[in-house]
Design an enzyme around this catalytic site. Structure first.
Site, short mmCIF file in Angstrom:
data_model
loop_
_atom_site.label_atom_id
_atom_site.label_comp_id
_atom_site.label_asym_id
_atom_site.label_seq_id
_atom_site.Cartn_x
_atom_site.Cartn_y
_atom_site.Cartn_z
N HIS A 280 -97.17 -0.42 -104.25
CA HIS A 280 -95.91 -0.14 -104.94
C HIS A 280 -95.79 1.37 -105.18
O HIS A 280 -96.75 2.01 -105.60
CB HIS A 280 -95.91 -0.90 -106.29
CG HIS A 280 -94.75 -0.58 -107.17
ND1 HIS A 280 -94.88 0.07 -108.37
CD2 HIS A 280 -93.43 -0.83 -107.00
CE1 HIS A 280 -93.67 0.20 -108.93
NE2 HIS A 280 -92.78 -0.34 -108.12
N HIS B 62 -88.96 9.25 -107.34
CA HIS B 62 -88.32 8.44 -108.40
C HIS B 62 -87.10 9.20 -108.91
O HIS B 62 -87.21 10.37 -109.23
CB HIS B 62 -89.20 8.32 -109.64
CG HIS B 62 -90.59 7.84 -109.45
ND1 HIS B 62 -90.95 6.89 -108.56
CD2 HIS B 62 -91.73 8.18 -110.10
CE1 HIS B 62 -92.26 6.65 -108.68
NE2 HIS B 62 -92.75 7.43 -109.59
#
Ligand SMILES: *[C@@H]1O[C@H](CO)[C@@H](O)[C@H](O)[C@H]1NC(C)=O
Length: 333
Positions: A53, A100
């Site tokens: 992930h 992100h």
């Protein structure tokens, strides 16, 4: 003229492949696939793969609270990761990066250090994992050195960037398009997929799923960048409950749940003053065999009793991810 003749042979073998129901072969059938002889004859849809992930968000610096991994991409692959998940955004230079930029990360920014905000301005706000092209080039080098391995990408396109104009050029520049699998039908059911042996002998060893836009909503589709949710369902993500209660959270028709592939978002978060952070303190337990098998078992109500196809973990180098996946595949490692 060698080229036209070569092309005719290629076209002929491709046609034979299509009509014979198998893939065109570019090389001999391998004897070991993804580390196990038994996996060569097993269909892709009947295998459990270890996943990473936020694979690009690796750092050993404990002050970087937005990291999800400690080891780099090649180390992840070397320890057995065969699904790489990553989130793409345009950086402020207009280039596609993995990073992100969710609201979750905006909160981190305030929490950590405003200098980070000023440094990145817009685009890759906090964890800049570099360009998608550089990332894919690293992976392609690894694939070339490891020809008997099948790898899946799970990419996130939250900003709705063009698949053909923004994403595909990075695949082409890295040469990933040349080793990518193009399904004969779309969507493929869980039982439609070829065996690992067939994917490897056709040298179409990369399967790419994109969470948004690959169905044509974000520009013309690209045949090797596959829409995720018509073929793969996901349980809830960002769980703070270590028992990972399973439900079908994100999916799309027309296939049933059981006809979809499935993954486990087996990455545990911890809430610190309301901010969700990857839980490093409990990683050994979260990534232990018992927790992973229990999560897979908890989802079997939606898979017709089958094990999960992908186990996505934070901190893949901690715990027993590879052992848990071996066990789900029926190997006692
Ligand atoms: C593969 O098939 C076996 C036998 O039916 C099953 O036990 C296992 O759960 C399947 N694994 C996956 C990932 O579908």
């Amino acid at each position: 003229m060698r080229f036209p003749f070569f092309h005719r042979i290629l076209a002929l073998s491709a046609l034979c492949g299509v009509f014979g129901g198998t893939l065109p072969t570019k090389r001999q059938q391998p004897t070991v696939c993804n580390g196990h002889a038994e996996l060569c004859s097993r269909p892709y849809g009947n295998i459990t793969f270890l996943g990473s992930h936020d694979s690009y968000a690796f750092s050993t610096d404990p002050l970087i609270v937005s990291r999800d991994q400690e080891v780099d991409i090649v180390s992840q692959l070397d320890l057995g990761v065969r699904m790489l998940q990553a989130e793409g955004h345009l950086n402020d230079d207009g280039v596609l990066h993995f990073c992100h930029t969710s609201t979750r990360v905006l909160i981190y920014l305030v929490w950590i250090d405003l200098l980070v905000f000023f440094y990145y301005s817009i685009g890759c706000l906090l964890f800049d994992g570099g360009t998608v092209e550089a990332y894919l080039t690293t992976v392609k080098t690894w694939l070339d050195a490891n020809p008997d391995e099948v790898l899946t990408f799970l990419f996130t396109n939250g900003d709705g960037l063009s698949i053909s104009e923004t994403w595909a050029p990075a695949f082409v520049a890295a040469g990933i398009d040349t080793v990518s699998y193009i399904p004969p039908i779309n969507p493929m059911t869980r039982s439609d997929w070829p065996t690992l042996g067939d994917l490897i002998s056709a040298d179409t060893r990369v399967i790419t799923f994109m969470d948004a836009g690959a169905d044509g909503t974000d520009g013309p589709p690209v045949d090797y960048i596959l829409p995720e949710f018509t073929m793969l369902w996901e349980p809830p993500f960002d769980s703070t409950d270590a028992s990972f209660p399973c439900s079908v959270n994100r999916t799309s028709g027309p296939l049933t749940n059981e006809q979809h592939l499935n993954l486990l978002n087996h990455n545990l978060d911890v809430s610190v003053l309301g901010i969700l952070l990857p839980n490093l303190a409990d990683a050994a337990t979260t990534n232990g065999v018992a927790s992973i098998i229990a999560d897979s078992n908890g989802c079997t109500a939606f898979t017709g009793g089958l094990a999960a196809n992908f186990v996505l973990l934070d901190w893949v180098d901690i715990g027993e991810g590879p052992q848990a996946v071996d066990q789900l595949n029926g190997f006692s490692s």
